[in-house]
Write an enzyme that holds these catalytic residues in place. Structure first.
Site, PDB file in Angstrom:
ATOM      1  N   LYS A  93       0.855  -1.183   0.000  1.00 32.33           N
ATOM      2  CA  LYS A  93       0.000   0.000   0.000  1.00 32.33           C
ATOM      3  C   LYS A  93       0.885   1.225   0.000  1.00 32.33           C
ATOM      4  O   LYS A  93       1.815   1.332   0.825  1.00 32.33           O
ATOM      5  CB  LYS A  93      -0.883  -0.009   1.263  1.00 32.33           C
ATOM      6  CG  LYS A  93      -1.817   1.163   1.377  1.00 32.33           C
ATOM      7  CD  LYS A  93      -3.161   0.866   0.737  1.00 32.33           C
ATOM      8  CE  LYS A  93      -3.950   2.116   0.419  1.00 32.33           C
ATOM      9  NZ  LYS A  93      -3.622   2.745  -0.883  1.00 32.33           N
ATOM     10  N   GLN A 114       7.167   4.105   3.893  1.00 32.01           N
ATOM     11  CA  GLN A 114       5.769   3.672   3.933  1.00 32.01           C
ATOM     12  C   GLN A 114       5.597   2.387   4.755  1.00 32.01           C
ATOM     13  O   GLN A 114       4.574   2.198   5.409  1.00 32.01           O
ATOM     14  CB  GLN A 114       5.291   3.449   2.493  1.00 32.01           C
ATOM     15  CG  GLN A 114       3.795   3.420   2.320  1.00 32.01           C
ATOM     16  CD  GLN A 114       3.166   4.811   2.243  1.00 32.01           C
ATOM     17  OE1 GLN A 114       3.695   5.680   1.584  1.00 32.01           O
ATOM     18  NE2 GLN A 114       2.054   5.003   2.919  1.00 32.01           N
ATOM     19  N   LYS A 117       5.452   3.567   8.375  1.00 29.01           N
ATOM     20  CA  LYS A 117       4.275   4.414   8.566  1.00 29.01           C
ATOM     21  C   LYS A 117       3.010   3.557   8.617  1.00 29.01           C
ATOM     22  O   LYS A 117       2.171   3.695   9.505  1.00 29.01           O
ATOM     23  CB  LYS A 117       4.184   5.397   7.392  1.00 29.01           C
ATOM     24  CG  LYS A 117       2.981   6.302   7.438  1.00 29.01           C
ATOM     25  CD  LYS A 117       2.808   7.063   6.146  1.00 29.01           C
ATOM     26  CE  LYS A 117       4.107   7.710   5.692  1.00 29.01           C
ATOM     27  NZ  LYS A 117       3.888   8.727   4.671  1.00 29.01           N
ATOM     28  N   LYS A 129       5.457   1.955  -3.016  1.00 30.26           N
ATOM     29  CA  LYS A 129       5.366   3.275  -3.633  1.00 30.26           C
ATOM     30  C   LYS A 129       5.585   3.098  -5.125  1.00 30.26           C
ATOM     31  O   LYS A 129       6.205   2.114  -5.552  1.00 30.26           O
ATOM     32  CB  LYS A 129       6.435   4.213  -3.052  1.00 30.26           C
ATOM     33  CG  LYS A 129       6.085   5.676  -3.155  1.00 30.26           C
ATOM     34  CD  LYS A 129       5.060   6.119  -2.122  1.00 30.26           C
ATOM     35  CE  LYS A 129       4.607   7.546  -2.383  1.00 30.26           C
ATOM     36  NZ  LYS A 129       3.805   8.069  -1.256  1.00 30.26           N
ATOM     37  N   GLY A 168      -2.759   8.198  -4.324  1.00 32.24           N
ATOM     38  CA  GLY A 168      -2.124   9.396  -4.871  1.00 32.24           C
ATOM     39  C   GLY A 168      -0.887   9.815  -4.090  1.00 32.24           C
ATOM     40  O   GLY A 168      -0.568   9.260  -3.041  1.00 32.24           O
ATOM     41  N   ASP A 169      -0.187  10.781  -4.632  1.00 26.46           N
ATOM     42  CA  ASP A 169       0.953  11.449  -3.971  1.00 26.46           C
ATOM     43  C   ASP A 169       1.175  12.711  -4.803  1.00 26.46           C
ATOM     44  O   ASP A 169       0.238  13.165  -5.484  1.00 26.46           O
ATOM     45  CB  ASP A 169       2.193  10.532  -3.957  1.00 26.46           C
ATOM     46  CG  ASP A 169       3.315  11.077  -3.070  1.00 26.46           C
ATOM     47  OD1 ASP A 169       3.242  10.928  -1.851  1.00 26.46           O
ATOM     48  OD2 ASP A 169       4.283  11.685  -3.599  1.00 26.46           O
ATOM     49  N   ASN A 244      -2.372  19.138  -2.053  1.00 32.50           N
ATOM     50  CA  ASN A 244      -3.383  18.443  -1.256  1.00 32.50           C
ATOM     51  C   ASN A 244      -3.091  18.492   0.246  1.00 32.50           C
ATOM     52  O   ASN A 244      -3.948  18.885   1.048  1.00 32.50           O
ATOM     53  CB  ASN A 244      -3.487  16.984  -1.732  1.00 32.50           C
ATOM     54  CG  ASN A 244      -4.382  16.159  -0.842  1.00 32.50           C
ATOM     55  OD1 ASN A 244      -3.916  15.465   0.055  1.00 32.50           O
ATOM     56  ND2 ASN A 244      -5.672  16.267  -1.049  1.00 32.50           N
ATOM     57  N   SER A 380      -6.947   5.809   3.821  1.00 35.91           N
ATOM     58  CA  SER A 380      -6.991   4.916   2.653  1.00 35.91           C
ATOM     59  C   SER A 380      -7.393   3.509   3.094  1.00 35.91           C
ATOM     60  O   SER A 380      -8.162   2.830   2.411  1.00 35.91           O
ATOM     61  CB  SER A 380      -5.617   4.834   1.984  1.00 35.91           C
ATOM     62  OG  SER A 380      -5.458   5.886   1.058  1.00 35.91           O
TER      63      SER A 380
HETATM   64  P1  NDP Z   1       0.589  17.810  -4.421  1.00 36.41           P
HETATM   65  O1  NDP Z   1       1.091  17.467  -5.760  1.00 36.41           O
HETATM   66  O2  NDP Z   1      -0.858  17.983  -4.214  1.00 36.41           O
HETATM   67  O3  NDP Z   1       1.302  19.157  -3.916  1.00 36.41           O
HETATM   68  C1  NDP Z   1       2.686  19.233  -3.794  1.00 36.41           C
HETATM   69  C2  NDP Z   1       3.047  20.647  -3.357  1.00 36.41           C
HETATM   70  O4  NDP Z   1       4.429  20.663  -3.030  1.00 36.41           O
HETATM   71  C3  NDP Z   1       2.859  21.667  -4.458  1.00 36.41           C
HETATM   72  O5  NDP Z   1       2.552  22.915  -3.895  1.00 36.41           O
HETATM   73  C4  NDP Z   1       4.220  21.689  -5.122  1.00 36.41           C
HETATM   74  O6  NDP Z   1       4.522  22.898  -5.798  1.00 36.41           O
HETATM   75  C5  NDP Z   1       5.138  21.499  -3.959  1.00 36.41           C
HETATM   76  N1  NDP Z   1       6.371  20.812  -4.399  1.00 36.41           N
HETATM   77  C6  NDP Z   1       6.450  19.589  -4.963  1.00 36.41           C
HETATM   78  N2  NDP Z   1       7.717  19.308  -5.308  1.00 36.41           N
HETATM   79  C7  NDP Z   1       8.426  20.377  -4.968  1.00 36.41           C
HETATM   80  C8  NDP Z   1       9.795  20.679  -5.049  1.00 36.41           C
HETATM   81  N3  NDP Z   1      10.687  19.831  -5.572  1.00 36.41           N
HETATM   82  N4  NDP Z   1      10.189  21.887  -4.559  1.00 36.41           N
HETATM   83  C9  NDP Z   1       9.289  22.749  -4.007  1.00 36.41           C
HETATM   84  N5  NDP Z   1       7.983  22.513  -3.914  1.00 36.41           N
HETATM   85  C10 NDP Z   1       7.561  21.341  -4.381  1.00 36.41           C
HETATM   86  O7  NDP Z   1       1.191  16.686  -3.441  1.00 36.41           O
HETATM   87  P2  NDP Z   1       0.716  16.286  -1.979  1.00 36.41           P
HETATM   88  O8  NDP Z   1       0.222  17.487  -1.257  1.00 36.41           O
HETATM   89  O9  NDP Z   1      -0.153  15.107  -2.106  1.00 36.41           O
HETATM   90  O10 NDP Z   1       2.076  15.775  -1.323  1.00 36.41           O
HETATM   91  C11 NDP Z   1       2.953  16.644  -0.605  1.00 36.41           C
HETATM   92  C12 NDP Z   1       3.874  15.823   0.279  1.00 36.41           C
HETATM   93  O11 NDP Z   1       3.093  15.051   1.213  1.00 36.41           O
HETATM   94  C13 NDP Z   1       4.762  14.811  -0.434  1.00 36.41           C
HETATM   95  O12 NDP Z   1       5.983  14.701   0.268  1.00 36.41           O
HETATM   96  C14 NDP Z   1       3.998  13.516  -0.288  1.00 36.41           C
HETATM   97  O13 NDP Z   1       4.835  12.390  -0.396  1.00 36.41           O
HETATM   98  C15 NDP Z   1       3.454  13.685   1.126  1.00 36.41           C
HETATM   99  N6  NDP Z   1       2.311  12.857   1.479  1.00 36.41           N
HETATM  100  C16 NDP Z   1       1.155  12.943   0.746  1.00 36.41           C
HETATM  101  C17 NDP Z   1       0.069  12.185   1.103  1.00 36.41           C
HETATM  102  C18 NDP Z   1      -1.247  12.336   0.423  1.00 36.41           C
HETATM  103  O14 NDP Z   1      -2.228  11.773   0.929  1.00 36.41           O
HETATM  104  N7  NDP Z   1      -1.355  13.074  -0.670  1.00 36.41           N
HETATM  105  C19 NDP Z   1       0.141  11.201   2.209  1.00 36.41           C
HETATM  106  C20 NDP Z   1       1.367  11.276   2.976  1.00 36.41           C
HETATM  107  C21 NDP Z   1       2.413  12.058   2.582  1.00 36.41           C
HETATM  108  P3  NDP Z   1       4.527  22.929  -7.404  1.00 36.41           P
HETATM  109  O15 NDP Z   1       3.080  22.915  -7.802  1.00 36.41           O
HETATM  110  O16 NDP Z   1       5.212  24.207  -7.740  1.00 36.41           O
HETATM  111  O17 NDP Z   1       5.275  21.719  -7.852  1.00 36.41           O
END
Ligand code: NDP
Length: 448
Positions: A93, A114, A117, A129, A168-169, A244, A380
């Protein structure tokens, strides 16, 4: 150095040798392995059965070609990945990440994290992943659809509700999950709802899944503050990212009386001293899929700063919710000097090892991603439960379950840290608690 420390050092050296160039994976392994000395001392059977060595080697890794056609009719080729890291506690997962920086080392670091976690949630899920080096930025809806269909045309043979359940991620939200599920359904001739999570609540998704990671991270911070006799009310907060996790962290922080004064994306930081306006942020990012910079056009009292300046803004609480290694040692020092008392990692491994050290030495309440963002994957698993029983739960019921799970995770990490002589150290608590659960299952299964 004790014999156990030496053996852990040699395991880490072995991982680095066998996985050359995968720096993020090396970092994730070091971060966990370096905290496991006390648990090996207490449970020598783990060392005898080489549990750490086995946990560091993914059970399976798939790399595949993803060809697709862009809107001009030109053929594009990306690389897809799925790493099933550990299935001792349940089906693999973990999410899928679409970002140009994706390569095997990133997917392995995320899959490794993961495993622990998912174990900490106490739910029956293994760790995995996947993703692709595809950049969704600037792509049309049709391009995203064609890419997702091509990606699933290979991935479908490796997944299933009892085998491997992606979600998603970064770069993969409800739209992408919709296209991926549609293609899976078409190829397999099965309406297998439980094969993917993060689905839209209109067709099998759980309410609260969208909000869960951000809400969960805030609940975790709230618990850490409670231990110190504090609350979130009136706290000034920084949240990095504007995707997100960031959006729903901001929503919950505001609901609990805190004020988020700045957020970011990879190009900009937006500062709004009165508090980030969530309606504007959601519309720009979720509905219109525009860039964060457009926020200041609508709110002239907000200010736009260059990327990399977020952590210089004074705050009480910081939630890094963007990406790995976004908060380094210098930023951590600045946060501490400005009076930051708590940090909750909404993202995976956003703080560098040097940054974590600074927070620990300064006595900042630090919630590592494995524990602080586990609310997402836990919800999830609740989505899988609903799919398996063909049931739909209300928002309130699901959020109550999420809150209860996060409280349990916090208590478990807190108590485990105390049991192993490091009270208040959530890094040690999370690593040992997750490791023990996986290790016990692996021991029971024999050498497989
Ligand atoms: P999204 O794609 O929805 O958003 C990512 C955000 O982070 C955007 O604002 C993006 O900006 C910014 N970002 C991404 N890469 C970079 C980078 N290299 N440098 C600077 N800013 C960056 O992703 P999520 O919100 O889903 O995920 C964010 C984090 O949370 C990740 O680390 C993910 O692994 C973690 N996570 C997510 C979960 C989930 O349920 N979605 C669960 C647990 C952890 P820009 O648009 O400019 O790229």
């Amino acid at each position: 150095m004790t014999r156990i420390d030496e053996s852990i050092e040699s395991i880490i050296a072995g991982v680095i040798r066998r996985n050359r160039g995968e720096t993020e994976f090396h970092q994730a392994v070091c971060e966990v392995a370096e905290t496991l000395g006390p648990v090996l001392q207490k449970h020598p059977q783990y060392a005898e059965h080489k549990i750490i060595e086995r946990i560091c080697e993914p059970e399976r890794q798939v790399i595949f070609r993803v060809p697709w056609q862009d809107d001009r009719g030109e053929v594009q080729i990306n690389r897809g990945f799925r790493v099933g890291f550990n299935s001792a506690l349940g089906p693999y997962k973990g999410g899928l990440r679409f970002h140009p920086s994706v390569y095997l080392g990133i997917i392995k670091f995320l899959g490794f994290e993961q495993v622990f976690k998912n174990a900490i949630t106490g739910l029956p899920i293994g760790g995995a992943k996947g993703g692709a080096d595809f950049d969704p930025k600037g792509k049309s809806d049709s391009e995203i659809m064609r890419f997702c269909q091509s990606f699933m045309t290979e991935l479908y043979r490796h997944i299933g509700e009892f085998t491997d359940v992606p979600a998603g991620d970064i770069g993969v939200g409800a739209r992408e999950i919709g296209y991926l599920f549609g293609q899976y359904k078409r190829i397999t001739n099965r309406y297998e709802s439980g094969v993917l999570t993060g689905k839209s609540p209109h067709w099998g998704g759980a309410l609260v899944r969208r909000e869960a990671t951000g809400y969960g991270a805030v609940y975790f911070v709230e618990e850490m503050l409670k231990v110190r006799g504090q609350g979130l009310e009136g706290k000034r907060c920084l949240v990095s990212g504007s995707g997100n996790v960031a959006i729903y962290a901001i929503e919950k922080l505001h609901a609990l009386g805190a004020r988020v004064v700045a957020c970011s994306d990879s190009d900009n930081v937006v500062v709004h001293p009165q508090g980030i306006r969530l309606e504007t942020l959601k519309r720009i990012k979720e509905v219109e899929r525009r860039r964060l910079a457009d926020y200041v056009v609508e709110h002239p009292d907000a200010e736009r700063l260059p990327a990399g300046t977020l952590w210089k803004i004074p705050c009480d609480v910081a939630l890094p919710c963007a990406t790995q290694n976004e908060l380094d040692e210098d930023s951590a020092r600045t946060l501490v000097a400005n009076g930051c008392v708590a940090v909750g990692e909404g993202a995976n491994m956003p703080t560098t090892p040097g940054g974590v050290r600074v927070f620990m030495e300064a006595g900042v309440a630090f919630g590592p991603g494995k524990a602080a963002n586990a609310g997402g994957v836990a919800t999830s698993a609740l989505e899988m439960q609903q799919n398996a029983s063909r049931d739909t739960w209300s928002f309130e019921h699901t959020e109550r379950r999420l809150h209860e799970i996060v409280r349990n995770i916090h208590r478990d990490c807190y108590e485990t840290a105390a049991e192993f002589g490091s009270p208040g150290n959530y890094v040690i608590g999370a690593n040992i608690s997750g490791f023990r659960r996986v290790a016990e299952a692996m021991l029971a299964f024999g050498v497989i």
